[in-house]
Design an enzyme around this catalytic site. Structure first.
Site, PDB file in Angstrom:
ATOM      1  N   LYS A 140       0.818  -1.198   0.000  1.00 22.08           N
ATOM      2  CA  LYS A 140       0.000   0.000   0.000  1.00 22.08           C
ATOM      3  C   LYS A 140       0.863   1.264   0.000  1.00 22.08           C
ATOM      4  CE  LYS A 140      -3.358  -2.266   3.006  1.00 22.08           C
ATOM      5  NZ  LYS A 140      -3.839  -2.304   4.420  1.00 22.08           N
ATOM      6  N   GLY A 141       2.108   1.116   0.374  1.00 19.50           N
ATOM      7  CA  GLY A 141       2.941   2.272   0.726  1.00 19.50           C
ATOM      8  C   GLY A 141       3.114   3.343  -0.331  1.00 19.50           C
ATOM      9  N   ARG A 198       0.128   6.187   7.957  1.00 21.23           N
ATOM     10  CA  ARG A 198       0.231   6.404   6.502  1.00 21.23           C
ATOM     11  C   ARG A 198      -0.259   7.800   6.107  1.00 21.23           C
ATOM     12  NH1 ARG A 198       1.305   1.474   3.974  1.00 21.23           N
ATOM     13  NH2 ARG A 198       0.308  -0.364   4.859  1.00 21.23           N
ATOM     14  N   ASP A 239      14.219  -1.307   1.342  1.00 17.33           N
ATOM     15  CA  ASP A 239      14.881  -1.558   2.630  1.00 17.33           C
ATOM     16  C   ASP A 239      15.957  -2.625   2.422  1.00 17.33           C
ATOM     17  OD1 ASP A 239      15.527  -1.869   5.281  1.00 17.33           O
ATOM     18  OD2 ASP A 239      13.644  -2.792   5.870  1.00 17.33           O
ATOM     19  N   GLU A 265       7.919   2.547  -6.071  1.00 17.49           N
ATOM     20  CA  GLU A 265       8.082   1.983  -4.726  1.00 17.49           C
ATOM     21  C   GLU A 265       8.096   3.095  -3.690  1.00 17.49           C
ATOM     22  OE1 GLU A 265       8.598  -0.734  -2.829  1.00 17.49           O
ATOM     23  OE2 GLU A 265      10.100  -2.051  -3.707  1.00 17.49           O
ATOM     24  N   ASP A 266       7.628   2.784  -2.499  1.00 21.44           N
ATOM     25  CA  ASP A 266       7.735   3.740  -1.400  1.00 21.44           C
ATOM     26  C   ASP A 266       9.141   3.729  -0.792  1.00 21.44           C
ATOM     27  OD1 ASP A 266       7.400   1.154  -0.483  1.00 21.44           O
ATOM     28  OD2 ASP A 266       5.986   1.655   1.099  1.00 21.44           O
ATOM     29  N   VAL A 285      10.927   4.260   9.263  1.00 23.30           N
ATOM     30  CA  VAL A 285      10.282   5.533   8.948  1.00 23.30           C
ATOM     31  C   VAL A 285       8.791   5.336   8.658  1.00 23.30           C
ATOM     32  CG1 VAL A 285      12.368   6.700   8.155  1.00 23.30           C
ATOM     33  CG2 VAL A 285      11.041   5.383   6.511  1.00 23.30           C
TER      34      VAL A 285
HETATM   35  P1  IMP Z   1      12.363  -4.818   1.671  1.00 17.34           P
HETATM   36  O1  IMP Z   1      11.879  -6.058   0.998  1.00 17.34           O
HETATM   37  O2  IMP Z   1      13.108  -5.137   2.942  1.00 17.34           O
HETATM   38  O3  IMP Z   1      13.147  -3.883   0.783  1.00 17.34           O
HETATM   39  O4  IMP Z   1      11.086  -4.069   2.218  1.00 17.34           O
HETATM   40  C1  IMP Z   1      10.263  -3.352   1.408  1.00 17.34           C
HETATM   41  C2  IMP Z   1       8.941  -3.108   2.067  1.00 17.34           C
HETATM   42  O5  IMP Z   1       9.012  -3.154   3.512  1.00 17.34           O
HETATM   43  C3  IMP Z   1       8.496  -1.707   1.731  1.00 17.34           C
HETATM   44  O6  IMP Z   1       7.749  -1.687   0.536  1.00 17.34           O
HETATM   45  C4  IMP Z   1       7.690  -1.326   2.968  1.00 17.34           C
HETATM   46  O7  IMP Z   1       6.360  -1.777   2.822  1.00 17.34           O
HETATM   47  C5  IMP Z   1       8.344  -2.076   4.107  1.00 17.34           C
HETATM   48  N1  IMP Z   1       9.326  -1.253   4.845  1.00 17.34           N
HETATM   49  C6  IMP Z   1      10.664  -1.396   4.878  1.00 17.34           C
HETATM   50  N2  IMP Z   1      11.244  -0.464   5.649  1.00 17.34           N
HETATM   51  C7  IMP Z   1      10.233   0.309   6.106  1.00 17.34           C
HETATM   52  C8  IMP Z   1      10.192   1.483   6.953  1.00 17.34           C
HETATM   53  O8  IMP Z   1      11.193   2.029   7.442  1.00 17.34           O
HETATM   54  N3  IMP Z   1       8.956   1.987   7.171  1.00 17.34           N
HETATM   55  C9  IMP Z   1       7.820   1.447   6.669  1.00 17.34           C
HETATM   56  N4  IMP Z   1       7.822   0.374   5.874  1.00 17.34           N
HETATM   57  C10 IMP Z   1       9.011  -0.196   5.594  1.00 17.34           C
END
Ligand code: IMP
Length: 177
Positions: free
Chosen positions: A43-44, A165, A103, A99-100, A153
Site C-alpha cells: 500500500k505504501g 500512513r 529496505d 516503490e515507497d 520511517v
Molecule cells: P524490503 O523487501 O526489505 O526492501 O522491504 C520493502 C517493504 O518493507 C516496503 O515496501 C515497505 O512496505 C516495508 N518497509 C521497509 N522499511 C520500512 C520502513 O522504514 N517503514 C515502513 N515500511 C518499511
C-alpha cells in the site's frame, strides 16, 4: 496496544515535494513520448504515486500490485508474495515500478523478477526512499528520491502496523531501549 512510539521529523512536506518534482522532471524527460505504465506497490506507494503523476504532463497509465513482505511490526518475513495482481497486460509496454521504500531490497528484487517474466519492453524502478545500508541484494534504482538512515520511517504512505500512513511528512521512530 503498547506505548505510542516517539516520532521525529526526517523530511518535511516541502522536502518531499521538492524530491517528487525532481523525480517527475527526470521521468518526464525519459518517458514523455513512451506512453508508460506506472505500477505502484501497495500500500505504501499510493500517496507518492498520486503526487508524482500530477506532475507528469503526458499520456500514461497507472496500475497497482499488492505484495506482502513484512510481517507485523518492523521485522521483514523475508518471503514475498503477490496478494493483488496487476490488471493490465505489460507485454511490450514501457513499465516503471513505483516503490515507497527499498529496505533490504528483497521485495524490489522479487517484483522486478516477477514483472520481467511478463516481457515488458522496458522495466525501470522509481523509489521515493531507500535505506541502502540495509540492502541484502543488489538493486538498481533508476530514479531515487531521498536516502533514509537505518531507521524505521513512517508517514507519507509508509506505515507501522498500518498506522501513520496519513501523515504528510516523513518521520523516523525512536529506537526503544
Ligand atoms: P524490503 O523487501 O526489505 O526492501 O522491504 C520493502 C517493504 O518493507 C516496503 O515496501 C515497505 O512496505 C516495508 N518497509 C521497509 N522499511 C520500512 C520502513 O522504514 N517503514 C515502513 N515500511 C518499511
Amino acid at each position: 496496544m503498547g506505548s505510542q512510539p516517539k516520532l521525529h521529523i526526517l523530511f518535511n512536506r516541502q522536502e518531499i515535494e521538492a524530491a517528487v518534482r525532481r523525480l517527475a522532471a527526470e521521468i518526464s524527460q525519459d518517458y514523455h513520448d513512451k506512453y508508460p505504465l506506472l505500477i505502484g506497490i501497495l500500500k505504501g506507494s499510493f500517496m507518492f504515486m498520486a503526487d508524482l503523476i500530477r506532475h507528469l504532463d503526458f499520456p500514461l497509465e497507472v496500475d497497482f500490485i499488492g505484495l506482502s513482505s513484512y510481517g507485523k511490526g518492523r521485522q521483514t518475513s523475508g518471503k514475498v508474495k503477490v496478494v493483488q495482481d496487476i490488471q493490465s497486460s505489460i507485454k511490450d509496454r514501457e513499465v516503471l515500478v513505483i516503490e515507497d521504500i527499498v529496505d533490504t531490497g528483497l521485495t524490489t528484487a522479487f517484483i522486478l523478477d516477477y514483472l520481467r517474466k511478463k516481457k515488458p519492453a522496458s522495466l525501470k524502478l522509481c523509489a521515493l526512499t531507500d535505506k541502502s545500508s540495509r540492502w541484502q541484494v543488489p538493486v538498481t534504482i533508476d530514479y531515487l528520491g531521498l536516502t533514509v538512515p537505518n531507521k524505521f520511517v513512517v508517514g507519507y504512505g509508509l506505515d507501522l502496523n498500518q498506522k501513520f500512513r496519513n501523515l504528510p511528512d516523513i518521520y523516523f521512530i525512536e529506537d526503544e531501549d
